[in-house]
Design an enzyme around this catalytic site. Structure first.
Site, PDB file in Angstrom:
ATOM      1  N   ASP A 125      -1.198   1.046  -7.326  1.00 54.50           N
ATOM      2  CA  ASP A 125      -0.720   1.345  -5.972  1.00 54.50           C
ATOM      3  C   ASP A 125       0.784   1.556  -5.962  1.00 54.50           C
ATOM      4  OD1 ASP A 125      -3.106   1.151  -4.256  1.00 54.50           O
ATOM      5  OD2 ASP A 125      -3.222  -0.874  -5.076  1.00 54.50           O
ATOM      6  N   ASP A 148     -11.237   2.053  -0.831  1.00 56.79           N
ATOM      7  CA  ASP A 148     -10.126   1.164  -1.188  1.00 56.79           C
ATOM      8  C   ASP A 148      -9.738   0.307   0.007  1.00 56.79           C
ATOM      9  OD1 ASP A 148      -7.812   0.014  -2.208  1.00 56.79           O
ATOM     10  OD2 ASP A 148      -6.674   1.881  -2.310  1.00 56.79           O
ATOM     11  N   MET A 174       3.941   2.302  -3.779  1.00 53.35           N
ATOM     12  CA  MET A 174       4.397   2.237  -2.373  1.00 53.35           C
ATOM     13  C   MET A 174       5.903   2.414  -2.316  1.00 53.35           C
ATOM     14  SD  MET A 174       2.128  -0.911  -0.938  1.00 53.35           S
ATOM     15  CE  MET A 174       0.401  -1.115  -1.386  1.00 53.35           C
ATOM     16  N   GLY A 184      -8.901  -5.340  -5.245  1.00 46.42           N
ATOM     17  CA  GLY A 184      -7.677  -6.017  -5.661  1.00 46.42           C
ATOM     18  C   GLY A 184      -7.807  -7.520  -5.588  1.00 46.42           C
ATOM     19  N   MET A 228      -9.707   5.348   2.727  1.00 45.83           N
ATOM     20  CA  MET A 228      -9.132   4.008   2.921  1.00 45.83           C
ATOM     21  C   MET A 228     -10.039   3.213   3.854  1.00 45.83           C
ATOM     22  SD  MET A 228      -6.462   3.827   1.043  1.00 45.83           S
ATOM     23  CE  MET A 228      -6.081   2.133   1.494  1.00 45.83           C
ATOM     24  N   MET A 251       1.197   6.004  -2.233  1.00 43.73           N
ATOM     25  CA  MET A 251       1.485   5.805  -0.806  1.00 43.73           C
ATOM     26  C   MET A 251       2.976   6.086  -0.621  1.00 43.73           C
ATOM     27  SD  MET A 251      -0.927   2.477  -0.444  1.00 43.73           S
ATOM     28  CE  MET A 251      -1.031   2.392  -2.225  1.00 43.73           C
ATOM     29  N   HIS A 284      -6.527   0.762 -11.065  1.00 42.85           N
ATOM     30  CA  HIS A 284      -5.982   1.368  -9.841  1.00 42.85           C
ATOM     31  C   HIS A 284      -4.546   0.889  -9.658  1.00 42.85           C
ATOM     32  CE1 HIS A 284      -6.421   3.127  -5.774  1.00 42.85           C
ATOM     33  NE2 HIS A 284      -5.702   2.096  -5.358  1.00 42.85           N
ATOM     34  N   HIS A 309      -2.590   5.752  -7.035  1.00 41.01           N
ATOM     35  CA  HIS A 309      -2.691   5.951  -5.582  1.00 41.01           C
ATOM     36  C   HIS A 309      -1.281   5.967  -5.009  1.00 41.01           C
ATOM     37  CE1 HIS A 309      -4.083   3.981  -1.506  1.00 41.01           C
ATOM     38  NE2 HIS A 309      -3.628   5.205  -1.345  1.00 41.01           N
ATOM     39  N   GLY A 311      -0.915  -0.499   2.518  1.00 42.64           N
ATOM     40  CA  GLY A 311       0.355  -1.229   2.480  1.00 42.64           C
ATOM     41  C   GLY A 311       0.257  -2.591   1.832  1.00 42.64           C
ATOM     42  N   PHE A 312      -0.886  -3.239   1.991  1.00 37.41           N
ATOM     43  CA  PHE A 312      -1.011  -4.609   1.498  1.00 37.41           C
ATOM     44  C   PHE A 312      -2.419  -4.876   0.977  1.00 37.41           C
ATOM     45  CE2 PHE A 312       2.225  -4.385   4.727  1.00 37.41           C
ATOM     46  CZ  PHE A 312       3.311  -5.002   4.103  1.00 37.41           C
ATOM     47  N   GLY A 313      -2.511  -5.779   0.028  1.00 38.77           N
ATOM     48  CA  GLY A 313      -3.809  -6.253  -0.435  1.00 38.77           C
ATOM     49  C   GLY A 313      -4.318  -7.346   0.499  1.00 38.77           C
ATOM     50  N   SER A 334      -7.531  -3.192  -8.685  1.00 40.31           N
ATOM     51  CA  SER A 334      -6.170  -2.825  -8.281  1.00 40.31           C
ATOM     52  C   SER A 334      -5.193  -3.897  -8.736  1.00 40.31           C
ATOM     53  CB  SER A 334      -6.087  -2.680  -6.763  1.00 40.31           C
ATOM     54  OG  SER A 334      -4.725  -2.714  -6.373  1.00 40.31           O
TER      55      SER A 334
HETATM   56  C1  DX5 Z   1      -3.784  -1.152  -0.108  1.00 40.27           C
HETATM   57  C2  DX5 Z   1      -4.011  -0.661  -1.514  1.00 40.27           C
HETATM   58  C3  DX5 Z   1      -5.181  -1.237  -2.182  1.00 40.27           C
HETATM   59  C4  DX5 Z   1      -5.139  -2.747  -2.349  1.00 40.27           C
HETATM   60  C5  DX5 Z   1      -6.511  -3.226  -2.026  1.00 40.27           C
HETATM   61  O1  DX5 Z   1      -2.798  -0.419   0.495  1.00 40.27           O
HETATM   62  O2  DX5 Z   1      -4.167   0.744  -1.516  1.00 40.27           O
HETATM   63  O3  DX5 Z   1      -5.470  -0.617  -3.427  1.00 40.27           O
HETATM   64  O4  DX5 Z   1      -4.773  -3.190  -3.625  1.00 40.27           O
HETATM   65  O5  DX5 Z   1      -6.494  -4.605  -1.990  1.00 40.27           O
HETATM   66  P1  DX5 Z   1      -7.762  -5.456  -1.535  1.00 40.27           P
HETATM   67  O6  DX5 Z   1      -8.887  -5.101  -2.472  1.00 40.27           O
HETATM   68  O7  DX5 Z   1      -7.272  -6.857  -1.684  1.00 40.27           O
HETATM   69  O8  DX5 Z   1      -8.066  -5.067  -0.123  1.00 40.27           O
HETATM   70 ZN    ZN Z   2      -4.917   1.661  -3.417  1.00 40.65          ZN
END
Ligand code: DX5
Ligand code: ZN
Length: 219
Positions: free
Chosen positions: A36, A176, A38, A198, A138, A69, A34, A67, A143-145, A9
Site C-alpha cells: 500500500d 481490499d 500512500m 492486512g 475497495m 493511493m 500487497h 496499490h 487510508g488505514f488498515g 497486505s
Molecule cells: C487500506 C489498504 C488496505 C489495508 C487493508 O487503505 O488499501 O490494503 O491494508 O487492511 P485490512 O485488511 O486490515 O482492512
Molecule cells: Zn490496499
C-alpha cells in the site's frame, strides 16, 4: 473458474521487520504481497515509496501487487515499475488521465490495475476495462488498515462479473479492506478472486491460523 489468490497486505506488518514478515506469509502459501503506497494527499496517511518495493523485490519471488493511493500516480509509474512491481493498480479518482496512465503502466511491461473507492461507481471505469489485468474494488475507504468491511461494495463486484462476461474480457477482480474469514466468503460468492487481508493476517496472534482459514474459505 479463476484461480483464487490470497494477498496479505504488509501495511499491518512490522515495518522494522518487513523481510521477516514477507517471508512468513510466503511460507504460509500467500500468492501476492500487497503493498500500500500512500502519499498523504490522496489519503490522509503516508507509507512507503519505490525504494521499499525494490528492497522487497530482492527478498521474495511472490507477485508484488502495488496499490497506489497517490494523486496523479502517472508521475511515479516508471519508478514503481523499475523497482520490480508486478502489478501496479491506480485509483480512478486520482487522475483525470486514467486511460493514459494505464497505458503508461502497460508500456513498462507491468500488469495494470484500476481501483475504485466505495463511493465510486463501476460505470466510471467501463471505458478502461479492456486495458486492465485487474480491477480492485475497495471494501473500505482507503487510508488505514483495520476498518470494517462495507458489504454494499459487493454489488459492484457482481456488476463487474457481468460486464467482464458481456465485454468478453479476462481481468481478475480483487477486494481490499476488512477481509477476514467471514467476509472473504461473501467476496468469493460475489465473484472476486484476489483477496487482500492486512490486519486479519498480521494483526493476529497466529498469522498461520489466519492464512489457513482464508485459504479454506475460498478453496
Ligand atoms: C487500506 C489498504 C488496505 C489495508 C487493508 O487503505 O488499501 O490494503 O491494508 O487492511 P485490512 O485488511 O486490515 O482492512
Ligand atoms: Zn490496499
Amino acid at each position: 473458474m479463476k484461480t483464487m489468490k490470497i494477498a496479505p497486505s504488509i501495511l499491518s506488518a512490522d515495518f522494522a521487520n518487513l523481510e521477516r514478515d514477507v517471508k512468513l506469509v510466503e511460507e504460509l502459501g500467500a500468492d501476492y504481497i500487497h503493498i500500500d503506497i500512500m502519499d498523504g494527499q490522496f489519503v490522509p496517511n503516508i507509507t512507503m515509496g519505490p525504494n521499499v518495493v525494490a528492497a522487497l523485490r530482492s527478498k521474495t519471488k511472490l507477485t508484488l501487487d502495488v496499490h497506489m493511493m497517490v494523486d496523479l500516480p502517472e508521475r511515479f509509474i516508471e519508478d514503481f515499475a523499475n523497482a520490480g512491481s508486478d502489478i501496479i493498480t491506480i485509483h480512478q479518482e486520482a487522475t483525470p488521465h486514467l486511460h493514459g496512465a494505464l497505458q503508461k503502466i502497460k508500456n513498462t511491461g507491468t500488469k495494470a490495475g484500476v481501483v475504485i473507492n466505495p463511493g465510486t461507481s463501476v460505470e466510471t471505469i467501463k471505458n478502461v476495462l479492456h486495458l486492465v489485468d485487474q480491477v480492485l474494488i475497495m471494501t473500505v475507504n482507503p487510508g488505514f488498515g483495520g476498518q470494517s468491511f462495507l458489504p454494499e461494495c459487493l454489488e459492484k463486484v457482481k456488476e463487474l462479473v457481468r460486464l467482464r462476461e458481456k465485454m468478453n474480457l479476462d481481468f481478475d477482480i480483487e477486494v481490499d479492506g476488512g477481509v477476514d474469514d467471514m467476509t472473504i466468503g461473501l467476496c468469493k460468492q460475489a465473484g472476486a478472486n484476489v483477496f487482500v487481508a492486512g490486519s486479519y493476517v498480521y494483526g493476529a496472534k497466529s498469522p498461520k491460523e489466519s492464512m489457513n482459514k482464508l485459504q479454506a474459505a475460498v478453496n
